[in-house]
Design an enzyme around this catalytic site. Structure first.
Site, PDB file in Angstrom:
ATOM      1  N   HIS A  72       9.070  -2.781  -0.272  1.00  0.00           N
ATOM      2  CA  HIS A  72       8.612  -2.032  -1.442  1.00  0.00           C
ATOM      3  C   HIS A  72       9.104  -0.600  -1.359  1.00  0.00           C
ATOM      4  O   HIS A  72       8.956   0.053  -0.330  1.00  0.00           O
ATOM      5  CB  HIS A  72       7.089  -2.049  -1.526  1.00  0.00           C
ATOM      6  CG  HIS A  72       6.519  -3.372  -1.922  1.00  0.00           C
ATOM      7  ND1 HIS A  72       5.205  -3.544  -2.286  1.00  0.00           N
ATOM      8  CD2 HIS A  72       7.101  -4.603  -2.039  1.00  0.00           C
ATOM      9  CE1 HIS A  72       4.990  -4.805  -2.593  1.00  0.00           C
ATOM     10  NE2 HIS A  72       6.135  -5.466  -2.436  1.00  0.00           N
ATOM     11  N   TYR A 195      -3.151   1.008  -6.394  1.00  0.00           N
ATOM     12  CA  TYR A 195      -4.434   1.579  -5.994  1.00  0.00           C
ATOM     13  C   TYR A 195      -5.088   2.162  -7.245  1.00  0.00           C
ATOM     14  O   TYR A 195      -4.501   3.035  -7.895  1.00  0.00           O
ATOM     15  CB  TYR A 195      -4.235   2.681  -4.955  1.00  0.00           C
ATOM     16  CG  TYR A 195      -3.725   2.220  -3.607  1.00  0.00           C
ATOM     17  CD1 TYR A 195      -4.593   2.016  -2.548  1.00  0.00           C
ATOM     18  CD2 TYR A 195      -2.354   2.008  -3.405  1.00  0.00           C
ATOM     19  CE1 TYR A 195      -4.123   1.614  -1.310  1.00  0.00           C
ATOM     20  CE2 TYR A 195      -1.876   1.595  -2.169  1.00  0.00           C
ATOM     21  CZ  TYR A 195      -2.766   1.407  -1.127  1.00  0.00           C
ATOM     22  OH  TYR A 195      -2.297   0.993   0.096  1.00  0.00           O
ATOM     23  N   PRO A 283      -9.524   0.926   5.965  1.00  0.00           N
ATOM     24  CA  PRO A 283      -8.294   0.210   5.587  1.00  0.00           C
ATOM     25  C   PRO A 283      -7.513   0.834   4.446  1.00  0.00           C
ATOM     26  O   PRO A 283      -6.388   0.409   4.181  1.00  0.00           O
ATOM     27  CB  PRO A 283      -8.819  -1.170   5.194  1.00  0.00           C
ATOM     28  CG  PRO A 283     -10.219  -0.931   4.737  1.00  0.00           C
ATOM     29  CD  PRO A 283     -10.737   0.174   5.625  1.00  0.00           C
ATOM     30  N   LYS A 287      -3.253   1.682   7.934  1.00  0.00           N
ATOM     31  CA  LYS A 287      -2.761   2.217   9.193  1.00  0.00           C
ATOM     32  C   LYS A 287      -3.129   1.393  10.431  1.00  0.00           C
ATOM     33  O   LYS A 287      -2.548   1.615  11.501  1.00  0.00           O
ATOM     34  CB  LYS A 287      -3.293   3.646   9.388  1.00  0.00           C
ATOM     35  CG  LYS A 287      -2.717   4.659   8.406  1.00  0.00           C
ATOM     36  CD  LYS A 287      -1.226   4.774   8.550  1.00  0.00           C
ATOM     37  CE  LYS A 287      -0.630   5.736   7.547  1.00  0.00           C
ATOM     38  NZ  LYS A 287       0.840   5.694   7.546  1.00  0.00           N
ATOM     39  N   TYR A 373       2.034   8.036   4.098  1.00  0.00           N
ATOM     40  CA  TYR A 373       1.946   6.590   3.873  1.00  0.00           C
ATOM     41  C   TYR A 373       2.983   5.834   4.675  1.00  0.00           C
ATOM     42  O   TYR A 373       2.697   4.777   5.250  1.00  0.00           O
ATOM     43  CB  TYR A 373       2.103   6.295   2.377  1.00  0.00           C
ATOM     44  CG  TYR A 373       1.593   4.931   1.982  1.00  0.00           C
ATOM     45  CD1 TYR A 373       0.265   4.732   1.635  1.00  0.00           C
ATOM     46  CD2 TYR A 373       2.441   3.834   1.944  1.00  0.00           C
ATOM     47  CE1 TYR A 373      -0.214   3.478   1.271  1.00  0.00           C
ATOM     48  CE2 TYR A 373       1.994   2.581   1.585  1.00  0.00           C
ATOM     49  CZ  TYR A 373       0.658   2.409   1.242  1.00  0.00           C
ATOM     50  OH  TYR A 373       0.196   1.144   0.902  1.00  0.00           O
TER      51      TYR A 373
END
Length: 380
Positions: A72, A195, A283, A287, A373
């Protein structure tokens, strides 16, 4: 019975550590209280940082990952009824890869030599502050065994025996919400992760393959699965994500409390902790698995230097170095959790929206989020 390293726990941390040590010529035995089928069936994280992918490829574990893993280039934030894409590759030059933790475990088990000792019980660690530690356990035939070794690696998670042997200072936080997660046999409704920050609560659209969708909803602590029939879950997902998901058979459903935990130090004598035995992150930042891989990557180098060359420096600095990494992950995961989840405090709720709007309007803020990220840190 004797080996160089006893690894307690056959999750991804323990299995990868054993694999990396074997590649360097260090012999390890892996002990696991669960059975093989249980270990393979655990559905966990699915987002791999580029650094994690690099470790797996370098260890000869990238064949299936490269074939079926989903690369992605970004992910989306949905809030205020709009969508804003975080272009990870454009902002950092690096993508992430969606590849389930259970798939990583399957690859590691296929490559394991020797096979882990599954189904053992009554595991106990002894003499970890000496140069002759040992581990006792009962095998599947009911015979009590003792494994003498040079080093013990505690990779058996938060509920394992290893973490309690370390006289550590424990830092903990419990978050005021939980995640209801499902794994469904349905095609993902979006090409990338989504998200969503919504007045009814957080939602996450993820996937495990072109045929499997992983979805999450923020729920209150103490809520029961029986109060969430499939139809209600699909309706709530459509509301929070702002678009319907294609309903499909739900193959897994569960509610997970959100918490954070760090144990300092991560070493006690000849016992080294890695993965969830040392730290747990909420979560939201994806990570947990990546943090475990970073732990064992450094630990494998430290133990190789110690056991093959008598060099103690990396082993002595292991805890300090990995604690810095753990706290970086805790910081980012906590920030993501507070950013995206509905708060009962109206002031906090407005602050979250202000932060999201800044990310959407500021290239600098979006880049900082993208760097965290994908695992790039200015103090790494």
């Amino acid at each position: 019975m004797r080996t160089q390293v006893v690894i307690v726990g056959a999750g991804p941390a323990g299995l990868l550590l054993a694999h990396l040590l074997r590649l360097e010529g260090v012999h390890a035995v892996v002990l696991e209280t669960r059975h093989r089928e249980h270990v393979l069936g655990r559905i966990r994280a699915g987002v791999l940082e580029p650094g994690t992918v690099e470790v797996l490829r370098e260890a000869g574990l990238g064949t299936r990952l490269d074939r079926v893993g989903l690369e992605h280039q970004g992910f989306s934030l949905r809030f205020d009824g709009t969508e804003h894409r975080i272009a990870l590759s454009g902002l950092t030059g690096k993508p992430i890869t969606v590849y389930g933790q259970q798939e990583v475990v399957r690859d590691l088990l296929d490559a394991a030599e020797p096979e882990p000792c599954f189904g053992v019980s009554d595991v106990a660690l002894h003499d970890v502050t000496t140069d002759r530690p040992s581990v006792t356990f009962t095998d599947t035939d009911g015979v009590r065994r003792t494994l003498h070794c040079d080093v013990i690696a505690g990779c058996d998670g938060f509920h394992g025996v290893s973490r309690n042997v370390v006289p550590a200072t424990r830092f903990e936080r419990t978050f005021p919400h939980s995640w209801l997660g499902i794994l469904a046999k349905s095609a993902p409704a979006h090409d990338e992760l989504v998200y969503a920050h919504h007045e009814r609560g957080f939602a996450l659209h993820s996937m495990r393959s072109p045929e499997l969708t992983r979805l999450y909803l923020q729920v209150e602590p103490g809520e029961r699965l029986e109060d969430w029939p499939d139809e209600r879950i699909w309706d709530e997902l459509a509301t929070r994500l702002g678009a319907p998901c294609e309903p499909g058979p739900v193959v897994e459903k569960g509610i997970t409390a959100m918490r954070a935990h760090v144990a300092e130090p991560m070493r006690h004598g000849r016992l080294f902790l890695a993965g969830d035995a040392a730290h747990i992150v909420p979560p939201t930042g994806a990570k947990g698995l990546n943090l475990a891989v970073a732990d064992v990557r450094l630990l494998s180098r430290a133990l190789t230097a110690l056991l093959l060359h008598g060099e103690e420096g990396d082993a002595l600095s292991y805890s300090d170095i990995r604690l810095r990494g753990a706290w970086r992950a805790e910081r980012f995961s906590t920030e993501m959790t507070e950013l995206l989840h509905r708060s009962a405090d109206p002031f906090e709720q407005r602050l979250s929206l202000a932060r999201l709007r800044r990310i959407a309007s500021s290239a600098a803020a979006a880049t900082a989020l993208a760097q965290d990220y994908v695992g790039i840190s200015e103090d790494a």
